[in-house]
Design a protein around this motif. Sequence first.
Motif, short mmCIF file in Angstrom:
data_model
loop_
_atom_site.label_atom_id
_atom_site.label_comp_id
_atom_site.label_asym_id
_atom_site.label_seq_id
_atom_site.Cartn_x
_atom_site.Cartn_y
_atom_site.Cartn_z
N LEU A 5 0.82 -1.26 0.05
CA LEU A 5 0.02 0.04 0.15
C LEU A 5 0.93 1.38 -0.17
O LEU A 5 0.66 2.22 -0.87
CB LEU A 5 -0.85 -0.13 1.13
CG LEU A 5 -2.28 1.09 1.05
CD1 LEU A 5 -3.04 0.80 0.01
CD2 LEU A 5 -2.85 0.92 2.37
N PRO A 6 1.85 1.37 0.94
CA PRO A 6 2.63 2.69 0.99
C PRO A 6 3.37 2.51 -0.17
O PRO A 6 3.65 3.82 -0.81
CB PRO A 6 3.82 2.48 2.16
CG PRO A 6 3.30 1.35 3.01
CD PRO A 6 2.27 0.37 2.06
N LEU A 7 3.82 1.66 -1.02
CA LEU A 7 4.62 1.66 -2.19
C LEU A 7 3.80 2.19 -3.17
O LEU A 7 4.05 3.13 -4.36
CB LEU A 7 5.03 0.32 -2.79
CG LEU A 7 6.30 -0.31 -1.75
CD1 LEU A 7 6.49 -1.83 -2.22
CD2 LEU A 7 7.56 0.61 -2.24
N ILE A 12 1.71 6.37 -7.18
CA ILE A 12 0.77 7.06 -7.87
C ILE A 12 1.11 8.61 -7.54
O ILE A 12 1.02 9.28 -8.64
CB ILE A 12 -0.66 6.66 -7.26
CG1 ILE A 12 -0.94 5.33 -7.71
CG2 ILE A 12 -1.59 7.91 -7.62
CD1 ILE A 12 -2.04 4.76 -7.00
N LEU A 13 1.42 9.07 -6.16
CA LEU A 13 1.79 10.48 -6.04
C LEU A 13 3.10 10.79 -6.68
O LEU A 13 3.18 12.12 -7.38
CB LEU A 13 1.93 10.69 -4.67
CG LEU A 13 0.38 10.55 -3.75
CD1 LEU A 13 0.75 10.92 -2.38
CD2 LEU A 13 -0.36 11.76 -4.27
N GLY A 14 3.96 10.13 -6.82
CA GLY A 14 5.23 10.33 -7.31
C GLY A 14 4.89 10.76 -9.06
O GLY A 14 5.37 11.81 -9.52
N ILE A 193 12.77 5.41 -5.86
CA ILE A 193 11.71 5.41 -4.94
C ILE A 193 10.43 5.39 -5.58
O ILE A 193 9.59 4.39 -5.21
CB ILE A 193 11.91 6.69 -4.14
CG1 ILE A 193 13.12 6.51 -3.13
CG2 ILE A 193 10.59 6.78 -3.23
CD1 ILE A 193 13.54 7.79 -2.44
N ILE A 194 9.94 6.02 -6.50
CA ILE A 194 8.71 5.99 -7.17
C ILE A 194 8.41 4.71 -7.80
O ILE A 194 7.27 4.28 -7.79
CB ILE A 194 8.59 7.09 -8.44
CG1 ILE A 194 8.75 8.69 -7.61
CG2 ILE A 194 7.48 7.14 -9.25
CD1 ILE A 194 8.91 9.79 -8.58
N LEU A 202 10.87 2.62 3.87
CA LEU A 202 9.77 1.86 4.59
C LEU A 202 10.29 1.46 6.01
O LEU A 202 9.68 1.05 6.75
CB LEU A 202 9.32 0.85 3.78
CG LEU A 202 8.59 1.15 2.49
CD1 LEU A 202 8.31 0.05 1.68
CD2 LEU A 202 7.35 1.90 3.00
N GLY A 203 11.58 1.19 6.21
CA GLY A 203 12.25 0.58 7.22
C GLY A 203 12.20 -0.81 7.19
O GLY A 203 11.74 -1.43 6.10
N GLY A 204 12.63 -1.66 8.09
CA GLY A 204 12.65 -3.08 8.37
C GLY A 204 13.71 -3.54 7.26
O GLY A 204 13.60 -4.90 7.00
N GLY A 205 14.89 -3.01 7.22
CA GLY A 205 16.00 -3.75 6.29
C GLY A 205 15.85 -3.43 4.89
O GLY A 205 16.34 -2.64 4.29
#
Lengths: 206, 293
Positions: A5-7, A12-14, A193-194, A202-205
């Motif tokens: 979802l964050p990706l 979309i926004l990028g 990133i886009i 996003l964190g988590g390695g």
Amino acid sequence: MKRKLPLLIVMILGIGMTIQYFVPHPLSMNIYRIILDWMIIIGAFYLVLGIGGVLIINYHKIKRRKENWWLSIITIVSLFFVAFIGIFNGVRSETLFMKIFSNVQLPMQAAIFSLLAFYITSAAFRSFRAKTAESTVLLIVATIIMIGNIPLSKYVPGSSVFAEWILSVLNLAGQRGILLGVGLGMAATSIKIILGIERSYLGGGQ
Amino acid sequence: MNFWEKLSNLGKKWIYLMIAICVIVPLFFKFEFKMGKSPSTMGLYNKIESIAPDSFPFLMSYDYDPSTQGELSPMAIAILRHAFASHKRVMLMSLLPQGIGLAEGVTSRVAKEFNEYAIKEGKDTVVYGTDYVVLPFTPGASAVMLSIGESLKNTFVTDYYGNLTDTLECMKNVYNYNQIPVTISLAGSSVPKSWIIYAYTRYNEKIACGVTAVSAADFYPYLRTGQFVGMLTGLRGAAEYENLVRENYNVEGRDIAIIGMSPQSFAHLFIIFMIILGNISYFIVKKQKARSL
């Protein structure tokens, strides 16, 4: 879903905002203005996060009786006290809030920064040695810039002009190269990133 | 241990004591320094001069915190004096929570000092809301810079004191960057670059900056390209600006940057002296060690 979802939002926004930049249609401009308002609202949450972080860190310090834990009590009490008088008594120049800012925070921060003069002098005396050709060049350039930045430079013929030349020609050439490199790097990272290739934010390695 | 070895190992406390003397002692004596007029300082001065009196206000952002106020507040004071003396309207803001406290404090102090001078000299005084406005802190730095380009009054619905910006004479007919002749960012960080990216590139706004001497090298590329119309560099830039305002408008007030040039000059000379001394002792000790082997 938690990662996808964050990706998807970023993608979309990028892509959307990149297209928006080149399309001055009223609809596109309205979307842009709405996004700007969102950004300011989200920006307000940085403060909430910051205050939350300060409270959590200091609470744990007090709870675990870590070294100098009593300083954390002062931090939390000061935070609430200043916020309280700012909210309820106003922030105009003659208020207690501004008196605390002008007579406590302002001189404290300025005094700490001014200590740099002492450290710089001590460090310059101990470490600024012409040990190699590179350090000799650095030393000469630094000396010229220091002389060129004071009014007494008029007693050293050409120092002011030479200092200005170093900053606006030699420095400029180096800086421009670095800036172009940084710009290209930023563009490449933004695309990664886009497209979801770079996910470390996003964190988590991975 | 001979003299040079002792000098090489000079204790920190003696260096600290000497630099303290170099900074404090010149403050007790009045040294007259003739200030220059560097092109970057003149660029900002001329830009403000070119604004029509009592027309659209320029924007000055206090993007610094108390740690760098020693270098940057004198710039703000000199620019405000220039604006007040030449009847130029000004809007003050900050992208930092601490900066807005500084903006409010510095502006009200300069306005009070200017009004006392104006009454004494029979000149026009400055009025809050008409000649100058302090805008509140709004979070989200880059979003704020972009948002001003779309709608200034939507970004700042009220001023710092809670008055509706719509009701203020100074902000009448000011909608976005199109009406703001120049934006000045006073910063001890890279914030002026963000003003270039967001306000200059997207909205073609004229940008000027006032920066600390230590960070000035980073901003020269933008000055040469004309992206900055002017730049004040450290305390020297502030002193040059103070001198220009004094020469052309003779406004009464303490020129703190010019006063500050004496301790700064002596401190610089002392640092240069210490570097030379450190190098001499280093080479003599090195030579002595080589001989003794």
